[in-house]
Design a protein around this motif. Structure first.
Motif, short mmCIF file in Angstrom:
data_model
loop_
_atom_site.label_atom_id
_atom_site.label_comp_id
_atom_site.label_asym_id
_atom_site.label_seq_id
_atom_site.Cartn_x
_atom_site.Cartn_y
_atom_site.Cartn_z
N TYR A 1 0.83 -1.20 0.00
CA TYR A 1 0.00 0.00 0.00
C TYR A 1 0.87 1.25 0.00
N LEU A 2 0.24 2.37 -0.35
CA LEU A 2 0.91 3.66 -0.39
C LEU A 2 0.90 4.28 0.99
N ARG A 3 2.05 4.80 1.40
CA ARG A 3 2.19 5.35 2.74
C ARG A 3 1.93 6.85 2.77
N SER A 4 2.23 7.51 1.66
CA SER A 4 2.06 8.96 1.56
C SER A 4 0.90 9.30 0.63
N ASN A 5 0.10 10.28 1.00
CA ASN A 5 -1.01 10.71 0.15
C ASN A 5 -0.55 11.58 -1.01
N ARG A 6 0.71 11.99 -1.01
CA ARG A 6 1.22 12.87 -2.07
C ARG A 6 2.20 12.17 -3.01
N VAL A 7 2.40 10.88 -2.82
CA VAL A 7 3.39 10.20 -3.64
C VAL A 7 3.02 10.23 -5.12
N LEU A 8 1.75 10.06 -5.46
CA LEU A 8 1.36 10.06 -6.86
C LEU A 8 1.56 11.44 -7.48
N GLN A 9 1.22 12.48 -6.76
CA GLN A 9 1.43 13.85 -7.24
C GLN A 9 2.91 14.08 -7.56
N ARG A 10 3.77 13.66 -6.68
CA ARG A 10 5.21 13.87 -6.88
C ARG A 10 5.72 13.05 -8.06
N TYR A 11 5.24 11.83 -8.19
CA TYR A 11 5.66 10.98 -9.30
C TYR A 11 5.24 11.58 -10.65
N VAL A 12 3.99 11.99 -10.73
CA VAL A 12 3.48 12.53 -11.99
C VAL A 12 4.24 13.79 -12.37
N GLU A 13 4.47 14.64 -11.40
CA GLU A 13 5.21 15.88 -11.69
C GLU A 13 6.60 15.57 -12.24
N ARG A 14 7.27 14.58 -11.67
CA ARG A 14 8.61 14.23 -12.15
C ARG A 14 8.57 13.69 -13.58
N LEU A 15 7.66 12.78 -13.87
CA LEU A 15 7.61 12.20 -15.21
C LEU A 15 7.13 13.22 -16.24
N ASP A 16 6.21 14.09 -15.85
CA ASP A 16 5.76 15.15 -16.77
C ASP A 16 6.89 16.11 -17.10
N ARG A 17 7.74 16.37 -16.11
CA ARG A 17 8.81 17.34 -16.27
C ARG A 17 10.03 16.76 -16.99
N SER A 18 10.17 15.44 -16.96
CA SER A 18 11.41 14.81 -17.43
C SER A 18 11.09 13.67 -18.40
N PRO A 19 10.90 13.98 -19.68
CA PRO A 19 10.56 12.92 -20.64
C PRO A 19 11.64 11.87 -20.82
N GLU A 20 12.87 12.16 -20.39
CA GLU A 20 13.95 11.18 -20.51
C GLU A 20 13.90 10.13 -19.41
N TYR B 1 16.55 4.39 -20.47
CA TYR B 1 16.03 5.64 -19.92
C TYR B 1 16.79 6.03 -18.66
N ASP B 2 16.67 7.30 -18.27
CA ASP B 2 17.09 7.73 -16.95
C ASP B 2 16.01 7.35 -15.94
N VAL B 3 16.31 7.50 -14.66
CA VAL B 3 15.41 7.01 -13.61
C VAL B 3 15.30 8.07 -12.51
N GLY B 4 14.09 8.29 -12.00
CA GLY B 4 13.87 9.22 -10.91
C GLY B 4 13.79 8.50 -9.57
N TYR B 5 14.44 9.08 -8.57
CA TYR B 5 14.48 8.48 -7.23
C TYR B 5 13.99 9.50 -6.20
N PHE B 6 13.16 9.02 -5.27
CA PHE B 6 12.68 9.84 -4.15
C PHE B 6 13.14 9.20 -2.84
N ALA B 7 13.76 10.01 -2.00
CA ALA B 7 14.34 9.50 -0.76
C ALA B 7 13.30 9.22 0.32
#
Length: 366
Positions: free
Chosen positions: A94-113, A199-205
Motif C-alpha cells: 500500500y501507499l504510505r504517503s497521500n502525495r506520492v502520486l502527485q510527486r511521481y506525476v510531476e517528475r515524469l511530466d517534467r522529465s521525458p527522458e 532511460y534515466d530514472v527518478g528516485y525519491f528519498a
C-alpha cells in the motif's frame, strides 16, 4: 471519456483481506486523475466481493478465468490499462504517503527522458513498520534523477527497487518489454535494469510505500520457499541477459559493468544457498558450466572467477572460517595474480590475531 493519466494495476490472488488497505491508500491520493484495475487471478476467496464493494467509478474489477499465473496477470493488467503512466502494486502492499502520486506525476511530466520513478519504503510485519527498504547507496538521502548507467551500476549486482514503489512510463512496456514469462522470480529486477538501459530514472528519498514481508500468501515467500535453486539461476541470468541487450545496442560500457556484476551475483547466490563449505564443489561446477556457455573471452572468465572466489573468501572470513577464506583467496590469486587487495588479505590472515585487528580497523575507518 478521456484516458486517465495514471493506471494502477493491482494483481490479487487470495489477498482479499489486504485489498481494502491497498485500494484505500490509492483513493486517498491528492492527485486524482487515475484508474485502478483490480486483477483478480481467479482467487478462491471473496476478492470479487471486496473489489465490488467500492463504488468509485475509477475502479475496474477484472477476473481471470482460468488462473493465468502472476506474470501473465501483470501483463494482462498492463495491456488493459489506459494511463500514460502505469503503477503495478500488489494487493498486499500500500501507499504510505497521500502525495506520492502527485510527486511521481510531476517528475515524469517534467522529465521525458525518465522511464520510471521509485522511492524508499518501509517493510511491514504483522501491521507494524519495520526496516527502511530500497534506499539508494550514495546520496540516498535526497531526491535525484539518475542516468540509466549510474543506476545500472548499482542495480546490476542485486535488486533494491521495491516493486510496489515503481511507476513506469507506458512506452517502457510497449517499446522495451513487458514481464518475461520465464522469470517468475526476477522479472521485476530484470525490467528495472532493462528500462535503465534505455532511460534515466527518478528516485525519491522519502519512504512513501509499504511492503508487506513474510506472510504466508506472499508471492516472494512462496517462490523462495519452493524454488530456491531456480531463483538463484534466474538471478544469474539477469546480468547475462542485460549484457546481451547492451551489446546489441553497442553499449560496451554497460556490458563491462555486467561482467563485474556477474561475479557479485555468482558469489551472492552461492553464499545464499549455504554452499560455502570448502569441500563442496558442485555449485562451482555449475558456475563453470554457465561461464563456458557464454560468449566471453578467457580473460573475462578469469576475472569473474577471481571476483567470485575473493567475494566468497570474504564471506568465509567474516563467518570465522579462516581456513576456507584462505582457500578461496588463493583460488582468486591463481586466476588474477594482480589483485593486490586479495594478496593483502592473505598476508593479514597469516599474521593471525594482529592481522584480524588491522583488517577490522581498516573496515571501520571507511
Amino acid at each position: 471519456m478521456s484516458n486517465p493519466k495514471v493506471s494502477f494495476v493491482v494483481p490479487c490472488y487470495k489477498l482479499a483481506g489486504f485489498l481494502p488497505t491497498c485500494i484505500n491508500s490509492i483513493l486517498r491520493q491528492s492527485y486524482t486523475d487515475f484508474e485502478i484495475l483490480i486483477m483478480d487471478d481467479c482467487s478462491p476467496d471473496n476478492t470479487g466481493e471486496v473489489a465490488q464493494s467500492f463504488s468509485d467509478p475509477r475502479i475496474r474489477y477484472i477476473r481471470n478465468d482460468p488462473n493465468l499465473g502472476h506474470l501473465r496477470n501483470y501483463n494482462r493488467g498492463i495491456e488493459l490499462s489506459r494511463g500514460a503512466y502505469i503503477w503495478l502494486i500488489s494487493a498486499d502492499d500500500y501507499l504510505r504517503s497521500n502525495r506520492v502520486l502527485q510527486r511521481y506525476v510531476e517528475r515524469l511530466d517534467r522529465s521525458p527522458e525518465v522511464g520510471y520513478v521509485f522511492c524508499t519504503g518501509y517493510g511491514v510485519r504483522d501491521g507494524i513498520e519495520t526496516d527502511l527498504l530500497g534506499q539508494l547507496q550514495g546520496r540516498g538521502d535526497r531526491d535525484r534523477v539518475l542516468s540509466g548507467k549510474t543506476l545500472l551500476k548499482k542495480l546490476l549486482s542485486g535488486n533494491f527497487v521495491l516493486t510496489p514503489s515503481g511507476m513506469v512510463r507506458r512506452e517502457c512496456y510497449e517499446k522495451v518489454s513487458k514481464f518475461p514469462l520465464d522469470m517468475p522470480w526476477c522479472g521485476d529486477w530484470y525490467l528495472w535494469c532493462l528500462f535503465a538501459l534505455h532511460y534515466d530514472v527518478g528516485y525519491f528519498a522519502e519512504p512513501m510505500v509499504c511492503y508487506r514481508q513474510q506472510h504466508s500468501l506472499s508471492m516472494t515467500e512462496k517462490l523462495t520457499g519452493e524454488r530456491l535453486e531456480a531463483c538463484a539461476s534466474e538471478e544469474i541470468r539477469v546480468p547475462w541477459t542485460i549484457r546481451e541487450h547492451a551489446l546489441r545496442l553497442g553499449r560496451q560500457d554497460v556490458a563491462r559493468l555486467c561482467i563485474a556484476a556477474l561475479a557479485d551475483t555468482y558469489a551472492r547466490t552461492l553464499a545464499d544457498q549455504r554452499y560455502l563449505s570448502a569441500g563442496s564443489n558442485v555449485n562451482f561446477e555449475r558456475m563453470e558450466n554457465s561461464l563456458q556457455q557464454q560468449a566471453i573471452t578467457d580473460l573475462e572468465r578469469d576475472c569473474i572467477r577471481a571476483r567470485v572466489y575473493a567475494t566468497v573468501g570474504n564471506k568465509c572470513y567474516w563467518r570465522h572460517d579462516v581456513t576456507a577464506a584462505r582457500h578461496f583467496y588463493r583460488l582468486a590469486l591463481a586466476k588474477a595474480p594482480w589483485r593486490l587487495s586479495v594478496l593483502i588479505k592473505l598476508l593479514l590472515i597469516s599474521l593471525g590475531r594482529p592481522g584480524h585487528y588491522v583488517r577490522r580497523s581498516i573496515l571501520s575507518a571507511r
